[in-house]
Design an enzyme around this catalytic site. Structure first.
Site, PDB file in Angstrom:
ATOM      1  N   GLU A  47      20.513  59.336 -46.837  1.00 62.22           N
ATOM      2  CA  GLU A  47      19.709  58.193 -46.372  1.00 62.22           C
ATOM      3  C   GLU A  47      19.497  57.247 -47.560  1.00 62.22           C
ATOM      4  O   GLU A  47      19.356  57.709 -48.702  1.00 62.22           O
ATOM      5  CB  GLU A  47      18.342  58.721 -45.907  1.00 62.22           C
ATOM      6  CG  GLU A  47      17.296  57.671 -45.577  1.00 62.22           C
ATOM      7  CD  GLU A  47      15.885  58.273 -45.400  1.00 62.22           C
ATOM      8  OE1 GLU A  47      15.547  59.264 -46.090  1.00 62.22           O
ATOM      9  OE2 GLU A  47      15.128  57.733 -44.566  1.00 62.22           O
ATOM     10  N   ASN A 110      15.935  51.029 -41.371  1.00 64.12           N
ATOM     11  CA  ASN A 110      16.477  52.130 -42.171  1.00 64.12           C
ATOM     12  C   ASN A 110      17.681  52.631 -41.371  1.00 64.12           C
ATOM     13  O   ASN A 110      17.513  53.302 -40.354  1.00 64.12           O
ATOM     14  CB  ASN A 110      15.393  53.205 -42.336  1.00 64.12           C
ATOM     15  CG  ASN A 110      15.827  54.312 -43.279  1.00 64.12           C
ATOM     16  OD1 ASN A 110      17.012  54.498 -43.534  1.00 64.12           O
ATOM     17  ND2 ASN A 110      14.856  55.067 -43.772  1.00 64.12           N
ATOM     18  N   LYS A 127      16.899  54.128 -37.774  1.00 60.23           N
ATOM     19  CA  LYS A 127      15.930  55.243 -37.763  1.00 60.23           C
ATOM     20  C   LYS A 127      14.783  54.984 -36.791  1.00 60.23           C
ATOM     21  O   LYS A 127      14.120  53.935 -36.848  1.00 60.23           O
ATOM     22  CB  LYS A 127      15.396  55.450 -39.173  1.00 60.23           C
ATOM     23  CG  LYS A 127      14.505  56.669 -39.369  1.00 60.23           C
ATOM     24  CD  LYS A 127      14.224  56.827 -40.868  1.00 60.23           C
ATOM     25  CE  LYS A 127      13.377  58.029 -41.191  1.00 60.23           C
ATOM     26  NZ  LYS A 127      13.162  58.164 -42.657  1.00 60.23           N
ATOM     27  N   GLU A 146       7.210  53.828 -45.446  1.00 63.74           N
ATOM     28  CA  GLU A 146       8.311  53.461 -44.526  1.00 63.74           C
ATOM     29  C   GLU A 146       7.812  52.611 -43.359  1.00 63.74           C
ATOM     30  O   GLU A 146       8.504  51.723 -42.888  1.00 63.74           O
ATOM     31  CB  GLU A 146       9.017  54.719 -44.003  1.00 63.74           C
ATOM     32  CG  GLU A 146       9.981  55.299 -45.017  1.00 63.74           C
ATOM     33  CD  GLU A 146      10.974  56.255 -44.394  1.00 63.74           C
ATOM     34  OE1 GLU A 146      11.734  55.855 -43.506  1.00 63.74           O
ATOM     35  OE2 GLU A 146      10.963  57.426 -44.807  1.00 63.74           O
ATOM     36  N   CYS A 172      16.842  61.439 -41.708  1.00 58.44           N
ATOM     37  CA  CYS A 172      15.724  62.139 -42.343  1.00 58.44           C
ATOM     38  C   CYS A 172      14.663  62.666 -41.371  1.00 58.44           C
ATOM     39  O   CYS A 172      14.877  63.648 -40.693  1.00 58.44           O
ATOM     40  CB  CYS A 172      15.097  61.268 -43.412  1.00 58.44           C
ATOM     41  SG  CYS A 172      14.098  62.245 -44.548  1.00 58.44           S
ATOM     42  N   ASN A 197      15.871  61.850 -47.549  1.00 62.61           N
ATOM     43  CA  ASN A 197      15.145  61.768 -48.827  1.00 62.61           C
ATOM     44  C   ASN A 197      13.809  62.443 -48.567  1.00 62.61           C
ATOM     45  O   ASN A 197      12.910  61.828 -47.986  1.00 62.61           O
ATOM     46  CB  ASN A 197      14.823  60.316 -49.194  1.00 62.61           C
ATOM     47  CG  ASN A 197      15.993  59.562 -49.785  1.00 62.61           C
ATOM     48  OD1 ASN A 197      16.220  59.582 -50.984  1.00 62.61           O
ATOM     49  ND2 ASN A 197      16.718  58.873 -48.921  1.00 62.61           N
TER      50      ASN A 197
HETATM   51  N1  CDV Z   1      12.506  59.851 -45.667  1.00 60.36           N
HETATM   52  C1  CDV Z   1      11.843  60.628 -44.800  1.00 60.36           C
HETATM   53  O1  CDV Z   1      11.913  60.417 -43.588  1.00 60.36           O
HETATM   54  N2  CDV Z   1      11.088  61.589 -45.334  1.00 60.36           N
HETATM   55  C2  CDV Z   1      10.272  62.482 -44.544  1.00 60.36           C
HETATM   56  C3  CDV Z   1       9.048  62.931 -45.289  1.00 60.36           C
HETATM   57  C4  CDV Z   1       8.109  61.821 -45.521  1.00 60.36           C
HETATM   58  C5  CDV Z   1       8.330  64.021 -44.552  1.00 60.36           C
HETATM   59  C6  CDV Z   1      11.057  63.707 -44.104  1.00 60.36           C
HETATM   60  O2  CDV Z   1      10.994  64.041 -42.914  1.00 60.36           O
HETATM   61  O3  CDV Z   1      11.660  64.377 -44.929  1.00 60.36           O
END
Ligand code: CDV
Length: 312
Positions: A47, A110, A127, A146, A172, A197
């Site tokens: 990501e 994103n 996203k 975010e 993510c 991430n």
């Molecule tokens: N970049 C993300 O979406 N990170 C989230 C954190 C904030 C929990 C994740 O689900 O890994």
């Protein structure tokens, strides 16, 4: 139709705030070359793979915010990655911050794309499950902004045929939601590509470190098994300007088993020759959706967000 696809998760170590996109792209090209040497045909990058994980910072100047976003893809700086992949006949998934300007309306997403081996972008995902908060929270140990910088994705969870197989994407935090995988499962997904991430620290609560990696793998393994699909999860890992992020990039079989996993928090390639028919027996038995799903009982899943327990 190709029965086996060799796929690689191209984990990136930290990208420091001062590191330019050009350096990140060079590192990705090195991983791409390694993937090619090992016979991989599809490479999954993380990501927001072109920059540091900027949502950890409070940025107030709109021009500075936009400087973290891509206005076009491929862009001048990412073109060499597209060229190398095309030259080698490799497809790839790339996560990046997308600035979309349509009919005079500017949106920030994103996003991720799938690029086919012929160099064409065949799919885009934006996203949906944005974590964190909108406003700077001085009492939080970490910021995760975010919800401030990105609009909620407006493309749903489509799937595409790549290599003649059904592929889907998410990003993510989406991986923690059963709905993400099931919507793609209902379109016959055979491989879900995702970049992440994940900071070691939470903005809103403390929890033991080991749970971070456990929940990372648990959610992807459950999504894979319950939809009889391959899942390729690729992290950005290590310490970005002192902010730690978990690695644990991995390739998960439709049985829910991890078949390859990164060992470091650095640039690292892990690959696996995936039998794309492995999920078939599960799709015809335990997870034969047509035979076993009971949609008459699932209504509230798509009609309410919060939980409403019965009165005390
Ligand atoms: N970049 C993300 O979406 N990170 C989230 C954190 C904030 C929990 C994740 O689900 O890994």
């Amino acid at each position: 139709m190709t029965r086996h696809i060799k796929v690689a998760a191209a984990q990136l170590g930290p990208i420091q705030k001062a590191e330019g996109r050009q350096s990140a792209v060079s590192r990705m090209i090195e991983l791409l070359k390694e993937a090619d040497a090992g016979g991989a045909k599809l490479v999954v990058f993380p990501e927001l793979a072109l920059t540091t994980f900027f949502p950890r910072y409070l940025i107030e100047d709109p021009d500075e915010i936009d400087s973290w976003f891509e206005r076009e893809m491929p862009s001048a700086v990412t073109q060499p990655l597209f060229d190398q992949a095309k030259q080698r006949g490799i497809g790839f998934y790339l996560g990046y911050a997308e600035l979309d300007n349509k009919n005079g309306e500017t949106k920030h997403y994103n996003s991720s794309i799938i690029v086919a081996p012929d160099g064409n972008i065949v799919g885009k995902y934006r996203k949906v499950h944005l974590p964190g908060h909108k406003d700077y929270e001085p009492d939080y140990k970490y910021q995760h902004l975010e919800k401030r910088y990105f609009d909620v994705g407006n493309l749903g969870f489509p799937v595409w045929r790549v290599f003649g197989r059904v592929m889907g994407m998410c990003i993510c935090n989406d991986r923690r939601w059963a709905e993400t995988y099931r919507v793609m499962g209902l379109q016959g997904v055979e491989m879900v590509l995702l970049g992440y991430n994940t900071p070691w620290g939470n903005a809103t609560h403390d929890e033991p470190m080991h749970l971070k990696m456990f929940h990372n793998h648990l959610s992807m393994q459950a999504g894979a098994y319950q939809n009889a699909t391959w899942v390729v999860g690729t992290a950005k890992a290590g310490y970005e300007d002192g902010n730690g992020m978990i690695g644990g990039s991995c390739i998960i079989a439709p049985t829910g088993e991890i078949v390859a996993q990164a060992l470091t928090e650095e640039d690292e390639l892990v690959s696996y020759d995936c039998d794309m028919d492995l999920g078939k027996y599960l799709k015809q038995t335990t997870y034969d959706f047509e035979r076993h799903r009971r949609i008459e009982h699932y209504g509230i899943i798509a009609s309410q967000t919060g939980a409403t327990p019965p009165p005390e």
